[in-house]
Write an enzyme that holds these catalytic residues in place. Structure first.
Site, PDB file in Angstrom:
ATOM      1  N   CYS A   1       0.869  -0.593   0.033  1.00 54.56           N
ATOM      2  CA  CYS A   1      -0.111  -0.228  -0.047  1.00 54.56           C
ATOM      3  C   CYS A   1       0.717   1.294  -0.060  1.00 54.56           C
ATOM      4  O   CYS A   1       0.842   2.248  -0.784  1.00 54.56           O
ATOM      5  CB  CYS A   1      -1.000  -0.243   1.713  1.00 54.56           C
ATOM      6  SG  CYS A   1      -2.081  -1.058   0.733  1.00 54.56           S
TER       7      CYS A   1
HETATM    8  C1  UDX Z   1      -0.604   1.150   5.377  1.00 58.19           C
HETATM    9  C2  UDX Z   1      -1.761   1.463   6.353  1.00 58.19           C
HETATM   10  O1  UDX Z   1      -1.171   1.390   7.325  1.00 58.19           O
HETATM   11  C3  UDX Z   1      -3.288   1.392   6.143  1.00 58.19           C
HETATM   12  O2  UDX Z   1      -3.969   2.222   6.795  1.00 58.19           O
HETATM   13  C4  UDX Z   1      -3.562   0.951   4.684  1.00 58.19           C
HETATM   14  O3  UDX Z   1      -5.222   0.859   4.601  1.00 58.19           O
HETATM   15  C5  UDX Z   1      -2.450   0.262   4.218  1.00 58.19           C
HETATM   16  O4  UDX Z   1      -1.489   0.425   3.851  1.00 58.19           O
HETATM   17  P1  UDX Z   1       0.130  -1.796   5.590  1.00 58.19           P
HETATM   18  O5  UDX Z   1       0.162  -1.588   4.699  1.00 58.19           O
HETATM   19  O6  UDX Z   1      -0.519  -3.044   6.547  1.00 58.19           O
HETATM   20  O7  UDX Z   1      -0.712  -0.675   6.311  1.00 58.19           O
HETATM   21  O8  UDX Z   1       1.254  -1.360   6.975  1.00 58.19           O
HETATM   22  P2  UDX Z   1       1.313  -1.088   8.415  1.00 58.19           P
HETATM   23  O9  UDX Z   1       1.762  -0.925   9.181  1.00 58.19           O
HETATM   24  O10 UDX Z   1       0.973   0.548   7.687  1.00 58.19           O
HETATM   25  O11 UDX Z   1       3.072  -0.383   7.734  1.00 58.19           O
HETATM   26  C6  UDX Z   1       3.922  -0.048   6.490  1.00 58.19           C
HETATM   27  C7  UDX Z   1       5.064  -0.167   6.620  1.00 58.19           C
HETATM   28  O12 UDX Z   1       6.238   0.996   7.028  1.00 58.19           O
HETATM   29  C8  UDX Z   1       6.007  -1.499   7.096  1.00 58.19           C
HETATM   30  O13 UDX Z   1       6.744  -1.788   5.974  1.00 58.19           O
HETATM   31  C9  UDX Z   1       6.339  -1.045   8.569  1.00 58.19           C
HETATM   32  O14 UDX Z   1       7.123  -1.772   8.963  1.00 58.19           O
HETATM   33  C10 UDX Z   1       6.734   0.477   8.562  1.00 58.19           C
HETATM   34  N1  UDX Z   1       7.062   1.457   9.149  1.00 58.19           N
HETATM   35  C11 UDX Z   1       5.111   1.551  10.632  1.00 58.19           C
HETATM   36  C12 UDX Z   1       7.892   1.852   9.992  1.00 58.19           C
HETATM   37  O15 UDX Z   1       9.221   1.528   9.209  1.00 58.19           O
HETATM   38  N2  UDX Z   1       8.163   2.334  10.813  1.00 58.19           N
HETATM   39  C13 UDX Z   1       6.530   2.646  11.295  1.00 58.19           C
HETATM   40  O16 UDX Z   1       6.750   3.457  12.486  1.00 58.19           O
HETATM   41  C14 UDX Z   1       5.652   1.761  11.113  1.00 58.19           C
END
Ligand code: UDX
Length: 416
Positions: free
Chosen positions: A261
């Site tokens: 996403c």
């Molecule tokens: C995301 C959005 O959170 C969600 O609302 C939307 O509908 C789809 O995209 P998702 O892709 O499941 O969800 O992952 P998320 O939990 O958001 O993490 C995304 C990426 O960011 C991951 O690779 C995670 O490791 C990274 N991340 C997340 C960080 O590097 N630091 C953070 O503080 C949070």
């Protein structure tokens, strides 16, 4: 209500299954036999999601490839995949073919129904692409049927929980009658419902993910500075987060964001901005920094050992913990770079090995212990189990802040 869901993939399956759990009659339309079998034969779903298998065992739903099954639905959700290329252009084939078939099946329908777009689209695409096709059958939007754009904000790994406990529900509506129907469907949720225009709803989805990505690239940039100054980025984030205008979530510095996403929605946003003649410098840099951030672990490791001929242990292949998904996982670029530098890779992940093996069939997939017994270890996903391991005597490059790893002989945090 009688609901149909076009596309039983990640978003469609969660949406339909949760609405069936709330008592609605749900039929899924998909061309993928495996997905339909999972629905009709109550087999394990083809995606790993906490609580989904249990949910599917509690509900009665139907899957079919026959679009005729949607003929008497009150609400039809379009949840097909809208992947995007590197330039941010969306592949519309699935959307166009689904919309055409909906339009044909409902071209003779007398009673009112509502079409709801849930797939991620560029702002304006429901009006400019979807509605004209829906009207090809002779029915008119606003008169014969309603149209809404209702974005999903589901996180992988927690999607069932997120659907049932939304932070907000955004209803982009063609007209108030369309929105009213969808409002009824969501009334039982304990969350604010925001009614807005179709294109505003599309933009809320992309801007929300764009902002989450920006937060991550921001804290990673701060982290890169902190590392040079010997300051702990996580302590900085803690201090920042105490200000309610900033908040503490999504400030975990590391090797950047992956998944299906955030990277994609950022590309769509950038491409849509350029289409309307605007150069989105900030968003472009959010993406550029994220790409560079994934190179840091190898750069740091090279300071400690020559890579040519070295064995490197990878802890974590999934783009985040709690999922088997490796789409845009940071591990992809890191493994590519290690191999290009002449190192061999021994990788471990509790769930994502089979998905990663499809991308890298020629590296070794080993036990956690074997991955730990390498010349150096790179931590790329913050699985809980990595917080218990014995890192003493090891060389560790930590991309996801596993405190216990600090006991290593040589420990480097990517940006702390
Ligand atoms: C995301 C959005 O959170 C969600 O609302 C939307 O509908 C789809 O995209 P998702 O892709 O499941 O969800 O992952 P998320 O939990 O958001 O993490 C995304 C990426 O960011 C991951 O690779 C995670 O490791 C990274 N991340 C997340 C960080 O590097 N630091 C953070 O503080 C949070």
């Amino acid at each position: 209500m009688k609901l149909s869901v076009i596309g039983a993939g990640y978003v469609g399956l969660i949406t339909g299954a949760c609405l069936a759990k709330l008592g609605h009659e749900v039929v899924f339309i998909d061309v993928d036999r495996e997905k339909l079998e999972a629905i009709n034969d109550r087999k394990a779903p083809p995606i790993y999601e906490e609580g989904l298998e249990e949910l599917l065992s509690q509900i009665h739903i139907e899957g079919s490839s026959d679009y005729g099954k949607i003929a008497d639905s009150d609400v039809i959700f379009i949840c097909v995949d809208t992947l995007a290329d590197d330039g941010g252009s969306i592949f519309l084939d699935n959307l166009l073919s689904a919309t055409k078939q909906i339009s044909q099946v409902l071209s003779k329908r007398e009673s009112y129904y509502v079409i709801v777009v849930k797939s991620t689209l560029g702002p304006g695409m429901t009006e400019e692409t979807v509605i004209p096709i829906l009207e090809e059958g002779g029915r008119k939007a606003g008169k014969d049927f309603g149209v809404c754009m209702c974005p999903e904000f589901l996180r992988e790994g927690q999607a069932v929980y997120d659907f049932m406990n939304p932070a907000r529900i955004v209803i982009g509506e063609y007209d108030s009658r369309s929105g009213e129907m969808l409002d009824q469907l969501h009334r039982s949720f304990d969350a604010p419902i925001m009614h807005t225009s179709l294109r505003t709803a599309e933009m809320i989805k992309l801007a929300s993910n764009g902002f989450l990505a920006t937060r991550i690239s921001f804290i990673n940039e701060i982290g890169n500075i902190c590392k040079q100054l010997g300051i702990d980025t996580y302590e900085v984030a803690q201090g920042m987060g105490l200000d309610s205008r900033i908040g503490s979530t999504f400030l975990n510095a590391g090797i950047g964001f992956g998944g299906s996403c955030l990277p994609k929605d950022l590309r769509i946003l950038i491409s849509r901005a350029q289409q309307v003649g605007y150069q989105p410098e900030l968003l472009r840099n959010v993406a550029a920094l994220n790409e560079k951030q994934a190179l840091k672990p190898v750069e740091l490791l090279k300071k400690h050992i020559p890579l040519k001929g070295a064995t490197t242990g990878i802890l974590g292949l999934a783009f985040k913990p709690g999922t088997d998904d490796v789409r845009n996982s940071r591990a992809i670029k890191i493994v590519q770079t290690l191999l290009a530098e002449g190192a061999s890779v021994k990788a471990y992940d509790p769930l994502a090995v089979e998905n990663f093996r499809k991308l890298f069939p020629n590296i070794d997939y080993v036990s956690r212990e074997e991955a730990m017994n390498c010349d150096a270890i790179l931590i790329l996903t913050e699985w809980e189990e990595f917080k218990e391991l014995d890192y003493r005597g090891k060389i560790v490059i930590d991309g996801r802040r596993i405190e216990k790893a600090r006991e290593a002989r040589i420990y480097e945090g990517v940006c702390w």
